[in-house]
Design a protein around this motif. Structure first.
Motif, PDB file in Angstrom:
ATOM      1  N   ARG A 174       0.593  -1.584   0.013  1.00  0.00           N
ATOM      2  CA  ARG A 174       0.049  -0.168  -0.198  1.00  0.00           C
ATOM      3  C   ARG A 174       1.189   0.942  -0.012  1.00  0.00           C
ATOM      4  NH1 ARG A 174      -4.140  -3.191   2.182  1.00  0.00           N
ATOM      5  NH2 ARG A 174      -6.271  -2.204   1.800  1.00  0.00           N
ATOM      6  N   ARG A 175       0.509   2.761  -0.733  1.00  0.00           N
ATOM      7  CA  ARG A 175       1.229   3.520  -0.925  1.00  0.00           C
ATOM      8  C   ARG A 175       0.225   4.778  -0.074  1.00  0.00           C
ATOM      9  NH1 ARG A 175       6.397   2.493  -3.071  1.00  0.00           N
ATOM     10  NH2 ARG A 175       6.646   1.156  -4.063  1.00  0.00           N
ATOM     11  N   ALA A 176       0.519   5.840   0.308  1.00  0.00           N
ATOM     12  CA  ALA A 176      -1.146   7.147  -0.038  1.00  0.00           C
ATOM     13  C   ALA A 176       0.188   8.070   0.386  1.00  0.00           C
ATOM     14  CB  ALA A 176      -1.243   6.954   1.408  1.00  0.00           C
ATOM     15  N   VAL A 177      -0.344   9.212  -0.383  1.00  0.00           N
ATOM     16  CA  VAL A 177       0.883   9.954  -0.359  1.00  0.00           C
ATOM     17  C   VAL A 177      -0.423  11.594   0.320  1.00  0.00           C
ATOM     18  CG1 VAL A 177       1.207  12.236  -1.807  1.00  0.00           C
ATOM     19  CG2 VAL A 177       1.267   9.833  -2.103  1.00  0.00           C
ATOM     20  N   VAL A 178       0.606  12.011   2.047  1.00  0.00           N
ATOM     21  CA  VAL A 178      -0.463  13.132   2.712  1.00  0.00           C
ATOM     22  C   VAL A 178       0.441  14.282   2.755  1.00  0.00           C
ATOM     23  CG1 VAL A 178      -1.776  10.737   3.574  1.00  0.00           C
ATOM     24  CG2 VAL A 178       1.033  12.210   4.613  1.00  0.00           C
ATOM     25  N   PRO A 179      -0.179  14.942   2.483  1.00  0.00           N
ATOM     26  CA  PRO A 179       0.610  16.260   3.074  1.00  0.00           C
ATOM     27  C   PRO A 179       1.002  16.441   4.252  1.00  0.00           C
ATOM     28  CG  PRO A 179      -1.897  16.122   3.938  1.00  0.00           C
ATOM     29  CD  PRO A 179      -1.688  15.890   3.023  1.00  0.00           C
ATOM     30  N   TRP A 180       2.667  17.412   4.390  1.00  0.00           N
ATOM     31  CA  TRP A 180       3.391  17.125   5.902  1.00  0.00           C
ATOM     32  C   TRP A 180       2.183  18.032   6.935  1.00  0.00           C
ATOM     33  CZ3 TRP A 180       8.725  19.244   4.274  1.00  0.00           C
ATOM     34  CH2 TRP A 180       9.461  19.150   3.447  1.00  0.00           C
ATOM     35  N   GLY A 181       3.068  17.324   7.893  1.00  0.00           N
ATOM     36  CA  GLY A 181       2.304  17.915   9.017  1.00  0.00           C
ATOM     37  C   GLY A 181       3.536  18.704   9.651  1.00  0.00           C
TER      38      GLY A 181
END
Length: 214
Positions: A174-181
């Protein structure tokens, strides 16, 4: 989920790992270990499916949070305080779940106390990842599975190679792209100066690695 101050709350990486957990066959005959319990969100999901679950965390606040959440959900968990390698020594599990600290940090080693030890993992972010890879074969029963989540900036290929050298069949599932926290944003300049992040980076890739002991 109740989380005492300083305890890592479920976030995108937690839910990505929860999705991967949902794909695994799990029942009352299975023994599960969660490394880095936090609030116990993943351990409780495994327990809800009838598995015998052990959850370990180095933070007493995380241990207490997990125990409280287990009581609130009326689930049976074995919750232990301390280093996972020491507390799980000599035991084998059918499934190991790990959402370790993986954020690269200016300090050469992870902090020994405070909230930051839930995410800071040394200059390359691999301090705990590498320990899990090293210990995985000894923690897994025959056919047992490790589900590990971490950031792509830690080196997905390095993790796959380490697990392969340890004799495990490993792949990204699995892969997911999320904004930097806020943590990554706060050290943007350092990440760029070290070549870990590019000048325009503002998004992080999360990966799930599934490794099986054959």
């Amino acid at each position: 989920m109740i989380a005492l101050p300083g305890v890592y709350r479920p976030q995108d990486d937690t839910w990505l790992l929860a999705e991967a957990l949902g794909d695994e066959r799990l029942g009352p005959e299975d023994k599960v270990l969660e490394i880095g319990a936090g609030t116990g969100a993943l351990a409780l999901r495994a327990a809800a499916r009838g598995a015998e679950v052990t959850a370990i965390d180095v933070s007493w606040r995380a241990v207490i949070s997990t125990r409280v959440n287990a009581l609130r959900q009326r689930r049976t968990l074995r919750v232990l305080h301390g280093d996972f390698a020491a507390r799980a020594h000599g035991r084998r599990f059918d499934l190991v779940l790990a959402n370790p600290p993986y954020v690269p940090s200016p300090g050469p080693r992870p902090p020994s106390h405070g909230a930051a030890r839930a995410w800071d993992a040394g200059s390359d972010g691999r301090e705990i990842i590498d320990r899990i890879c090293e210990r995985a074969p000894g923690l897994l029963s025959e056919g047992g599975i490790l589900l590990l989540v971490h950031s792509g900036m830690c080196g997905t290929g390095a993790t796959l190679r380490y697990l392969a050298r340890a004799g495990l069949d490993a792949a990204v599932t699995r892969r997911a792209v999320v904004p930097w926290g806020p943590v990554l944003r706060s050290r943007r300049d350092w990440l760029r100066s070290e070549g870990i992040a590019g000048s325009s980076d503002a998004w992080e890739e999360l990966v799930i690695i599934r490794a099986q002991r054959l």
